[in-house]
Write a protein that holds these residues in place. Structure first.
Motif, mmCIF file in Angstrom:
data_model
loop_
_atom_site.group_PDB
_atom_site.id
_atom_site.type_symbol
_atom_site.label_atom_id
_atom_site.label_comp_id
_atom_site.label_asym_id
_atom_site.label_seq_id
_atom_site.Cartn_x
_atom_site.Cartn_y
_atom_site.Cartn_z
ATOM 1 N N LEU A 212 -0.979 0.412 63.564
ATOM 2 C CA LEU A 212 0.431 0.070 64.149
ATOM 3 C C LEU A 212 0.030 -1.651 65.367
ATOM 4 N N ALA A 213 -0.487 -1.326 66.235
ATOM 5 C CA ALA A 213 -1.382 -2.689 66.186
ATOM 6 C C ALA A 213 -0.875 -3.833 65.795
ATOM 7 N N ALA A 214 -1.975 -3.359 64.812
ATOM 8 C CA ALA A 214 -2.392 -4.569 64.247
ATOM 9 C C ALA A 214 -0.635 -5.353 63.126
ATOM 10 N N HIS A 215 -0.013 -4.113 63.118
ATOM 11 C CA HIS A 215 0.892 -4.906 62.220
ATOM 12 C C HIS A 215 2.094 -5.442 63.915
ATOM 13 N N ARG A 216 2.122 -4.937 64.171
ATOM 14 C CA ARG A 216 2.983 -5.215 65.679
ATOM 15 C C ARG A 216 2.327 -7.077 65.746
ATOM 16 N N LEU A 260 3.173 -7.635 55.800
ATOM 17 C CA LEU A 260 4.721 -6.453 56.646
ATOM 18 C C LEU A 260 5.352 -5.369 56.207
ATOM 19 N N SER A 261 5.039 -4.764 55.163
ATOM 20 C CA SER A 261 5.192 -3.056 54.376
ATOM 21 C C SER A 261 4.452 -2.061 54.887
ATOM 22 N N MET A 262 2.927 -3.181 55.594
ATOM 23 C CA MET A 262 1.973 -2.340 55.375
ATOM 24 C C MET A 262 0.416 -1.536 54.198
ATOM 25 N N SER A 263 0.534 -2.846 53.280
ATOM 26 C CA SER A 263 0.935 -1.789 52.026
ATOM 27 C C SER A 263 -0.995 -1.638 52.540
ATOM 28 N N GLY A 264 -1.166 -0.197 51.752
ATOM 29 C CA GLY A 264 -2.579 0.286 52.048
ATOM 30 C C GLY A 264 -3.397 0.952 53.050
ATOM 31 N N CYS A 265 -1.923 1.062 53.920
ATOM 32 C CA CYS A 265 -2.294 1.377 55.643
ATOM 33 C C CYS A 265 -2.228 3.538 55.558
ATOM 34 N N ASP A 266 -1.288 3.742 54.319
ATOM 35 C CA ASP A 266 -1.508 5.173 54.804
ATOM 36 C C ASP A 266 -3.356 5.788 54.044
ATOM 37 N N GLY A 267 -3.353 5.579 53.319
ATOM 38 C CA GLY A 267 -5.305 5.992 53.020
ATOM 39 C C GLY A 267 -5.755 5.333 53.776
ATOM 40 N N ALA A 268 -6.030 4.484 54.381
ATOM 41 C CA ALA A 268 -7.350 4.179 55.398
ATOM 42 C C ALA A 268 -6.886 3.245 56.210
ATOM 43 N N PRO A 269 -6.277 3.385 57.575
ATOM 44 C CA PRO A 269 -5.005 3.250 58.755
ATOM 45 C C PRO A 269 -6.347 2.208 59.142
ATOM 46 N N ALA A 270 -7.369 2.735 59.907
ATOM 47 C CA ALA A 270 -8.735 2.158 59.923
ATOM 48 C C ALA A 270 -8.853 1.461 59.193
ATOM 49 N N ASP A 271 -9.424 1.195 57.792
ATOM 50 C CA ASP A 271 -8.892 -0.237 57.658
ATOM 51 C C ASP A 271 -8.313 -1.263 57.301
ATOM 52 N N TRP A 272 -6.996 -0.626 57.768
ATOM 53 C CA TRP A 272 -6.137 -2.000 56.824
ATOM 54 C C TRP A 272 -5.772 -2.681 58.028
ATOM 55 N N ALA A 273 -6.314 -1.789 59.301
ATOM 56 C CA ALA A 273 -5.515 -2.312 60.717
ATOM 57 C C ALA A 273 -7.487 -3.142 61.224
ATOM 58 N N GLY A 274 -8.249 -3.524 60.649
ATOM 59 C CA GLY A 274 -9.585 -4.397 60.501
ATOM 60 C C GLY A 274 -9.201 -5.670 59.461
ATOM 61 N N LYS A 275 -8.437 -5.396 58.315
ATOM 62 C CA LYS A 275 -8.524 -6.220 57.340
ATOM 63 C C LYS A 275 -7.485 -6.891 58.013
ATOM 64 N N THR A 276 -6.465 -6.437 58.857
ATOM 65 C CA THR A 276 -4.792 -7.026 59.120
ATOM 66 C C THR A 276 -5.479 -8.007 60.474
ATOM 67 N N ALA A 277 -6.427 -7.340 61.329
ATOM 68 C CA ALA A 277 -6.969 -8.025 62.615
ATOM 69 C C ALA A 277 -7.274 -9.484 61.916
ATOM 70 N N ALA A 278 -8.587 -9.237 61.251
ATOM 71 C CA ALA A 278 -8.479 -10.838 60.720
ATOM 72 C C ALA A 278 -7.765 -11.734 60.080
ATOM 73 N N LEU A 279 -6.942 -11.088 59.352
ATOM 74 C CA LEU A 279 -5.252 -12.254 58.960
ATOM 75 C C LEU A 279 -5.321 -12.462 60.070
#
Length: 292
Positions: A212-216, A260-279
């Motif tokens: 959620l923090a990464a999305h914001r 923006l749509s948090m695609s792929g976040c449901d199954g692995a939120p920590a991984d998604w957060a890490g990738k989004t942080a890099a973006l």
């Protein structure tokens, strides 16, 4: 206990939208609307606005993004101070601003099939706001509040209904000022703070909060980038449309929509957060380079 259908208690407006049927009819009219009502229609309905030196429209209706609940956003600029006693036919909300004249007004009315939100400003207030950013601001520069930032955005995107030369001159001055870089830096600092939160949350094992923090943080970083492309809006609901319109070279539409749509976040939120942080970090680096 019996259930009572909730009523719609309107704080402002005459109540034309108070019934479900009326709301539906007005929504259909807005979706099938023709041209935005102009200055002549405005003055015919509200003669007290006839002394304006400029009138412009802005918002979703002028950008082709209107929907069935869209309001008509109008901005009316006067030479002299607006006196509440002179505005007989409008319901007024006072807005406090940081300019020498500390009062502007939002008038709520109706124009054609639209509820009209009509902001009333003095020329001196607008010029004072733009002048703050004639050079790079420093720590003593008064930060524009939300109403003032929204005005500057609307001004940059405004479509003239009367006073074409006045509006064109202010647009040119604003877009050439340091306002865009200042706004980008402000959003960039917010995004950097959110990145720290993402890192800390991942360290603590809270993948959901990190996501959620990464999305914001991504939203903040994208706002920063768009500000350097002349898009000064703070609206989140139009963020993808704004990305499409600006077409920045630093971010693809596919990347933007996935974040923006948090695609792929449901199954692995920590991984998604890490990738989004890099973006986010990539975007912030791009903002720094573009702002130089």
């Amino acid at each position: 206990m019996e259930f009572e259908e909730p009523g719609l208690d309107l704080l402002f407006g005459s109540g034309r939208e108070a019934s479900e049927v009326q709301r539906k009819n007005m929504g259909e009219q807005r979706l099938n609307a023709g041209a935005v009502p102009g200055h002549a229609e405005l003055v015919a309905s509200y003669p007290e606005l006839s002394s304006a030196i400029c009138t412009f429209a802005s918002g979703s209706l002028t950008q082709g993004w209107a929907h069935g609940k869209s309001d008509l956003d109008l901005f009316v600029v006067f030479q002299d101070a607006v006196q509440k006693s002179d505005l007989h036919n409008l319901e007024l909300l006072e807005v406090r601003v940081s300019t020498t004249d500390p009062v502007s007004w939002i008038a709520l009315g109706e124009l054609g099939q639209y509820r009209a939100d009509i902001e009333l400003w003095r020329e001196s207030q607008i010029d004072e706001l733009i002048e703050r950013f004639s050079s790079s601001p420093d720590k003593y520069t008064v930060r524009p509040n939300y109403a003032e930032q929204d005005l500057l955005y609307r001004l940059s995107q405004g479509v003239s209904l009367a006073g074409d030369t006045w509006l064109a001159q202010r647009k040119e001055t604003l877009l050439a000022s340091a306002y865009g870089p200042w706004l980008a830096e402000s959003q960039k600092l917010d995004a950097e703070g959110m990145l720290e939160d993402v890192e800390g949350l991942l360290m603590s094992g809270d993948g959901e909060s990190a996501a959620l923090a990464a999305h914001r943080g991504f939203s903040m970083a994208l706002h920063a980038l768009l500000a350097l492309y002349g898009d000064y809006s703070s609206s989140h609901k139009w963020l993808y449309r704004r990305l499409v319109a600006a077409a920045p070279t630093e971010l693809t539409l596919a990347e933007g929509w996935a974040a923006l749509s948090m695609s792929g976040c449901d199954g692995a939120p920590a991984d998604w957060a890490g990738k989004t942080a890099a973006l986010i970090q990539r975007l912030l680096t791009a903002v720094e380079k573009r702002a130089l």
